[in-house]
Design a protein around this motif. Structure first.
Motif, short mmCIF file in Angstrom:
data_model
loop_
_atom_site.label_atom_id
_atom_site.label_comp_id
_atom_site.label_asym_id
_atom_site.label_seq_id
_atom_site.Cartn_x
_atom_site.Cartn_y
_atom_site.Cartn_z
N HIS A 23 -74.90 -29.06 15.61
CA HIS A 23 -74.32 -30.21 16.30
C HIS A 23 -74.23 -31.31 15.26
O HIS A 23 -74.74 -31.17 14.14
N CYS A 65 -69.36 -27.27 19.00
CA CYS A 65 -70.63 -26.57 19.21
C CYS A 65 -70.58 -25.65 20.42
O CYS A 65 -71.61 -25.26 20.95
N CYS A 104 -71.15 -35.89 20.02
CA CYS A 104 -71.37 -34.77 19.12
C CYS A 104 -70.09 -34.61 18.31
O CYS A 104 -69.00 -34.58 18.86
#
Ligand SMILES: [Cu+2]
Length: 250
Positions: A154, A193, A189
């Motif tokens: 991340h 991911c 983020c």
């Protein structure tokens, strides 16, 4: 100029913006100069009746200078940019000022968990405060963060801080920030991911000392106990002692 669009909310945000602006001005000036010369040459040496084109090898000194002199200039400005970038990189990522408080940040698909030290200022004690998707900070306080990931890569990105740091499974990465204005801002983020990546947003709330103390009084205590850390993910417990600074980690 960047601050017209994104608030500068950390002690190093202005340095990062200054560096970006300096690079944009240098590169922009070279771009304009190169385009000006290109267009000037196109017009000056345009096709004319009775004039044959020549094949120029660029080996004569009088011709080679058109390549060499701009090349030397590019090298000089490269050195200027690299020197300025290293200074900012060192301030943001390598030279951590002494911490006034530590906060643990745990990334997972697809949420952020923040562990605040609580009134005693120590992590992993009974008064720890654990929050999900809200990071609660005090203005003008130096925080060291300890960044973990439970599953995949991340990236902890706080645009108003001009901070972005990858979270790597199996590592505890330490960095720092000092918030300089109060308010509520985005965390996101910044590393694809998984399918829920776009949902992996959070908020940072920056308060005055008094307001932060009041929040700590009322915040529910949910300590991230060591047994839970080792049960939920063996890696997180096992890597905790091997704390690395952000130097060398992108
Ligand atoms: Cu993520």
């Amino acid at each position: 100029m960047i601050s017209w669009y994104v608030t500068q909310a950390s002690s190093y945000a202005a340095d990062v913006d200054g560096l970006i602006l300096r690079i944009a001005l240098i590169v922009g000036a070279f771009f304009l100069a190169a385009e000006f010369v290109l267009i000037w040459l196109i017009v000056k040496f345009r096709a004319r009746p009775g004039v044959k084109g020549r094949y120029i090898t660029g080996e004569k000194t009088s011709e080679a200078k058109w390549v060499n002199y701009p090349h030397y200039l590019v090298l000089v400005f490269d050195i200027i940019i690299v020197a300025a970038a290293l200074r900012v990189w060192s301030d943001v990522k390598i030279d951590l000022p002494p911490a006034e408080e530590r906060v643990r940040i745990v990334a997972q698909q697809w949420a952020w968990t923040f562990v605040h030290a609580g009134p005693d200022g120590q992590l992993d004690t009974a008064d720890d405060i654990r929050t999900v998707n809200v990071l609660n900070l005090q203005v003008n306080r130096v925080y060291h963060f300890e960044l973990h990931s439970k599953d995949t890569l991340h990236s902890f990105s706080v645009p108003v801080f001009r901070l972005k740091q990858d979270a790597v499974p199996g590592r505890a990465i330490v960095g720092w920030f000092r918030p300089t204005v109060t308010g509520e801002f985005d965390i996101q983020c910044a590393e694809i991911c998984g399918i829920g990546h776009g949902l992996m947003a959070a908020r940072v709330r920056i308060r005055s000392a008094a307001a932060q103390a009041a929040w700590m009084e009322t915040a529910p205590r949910m300590p991230l106990v060591l047994s839970e850390r080792s049960e939920s993910n063996g890696q997180l417990a096992s890597v905790t002692p091997a704390v690395a600074t952000t130097g060398g980690d992108r």
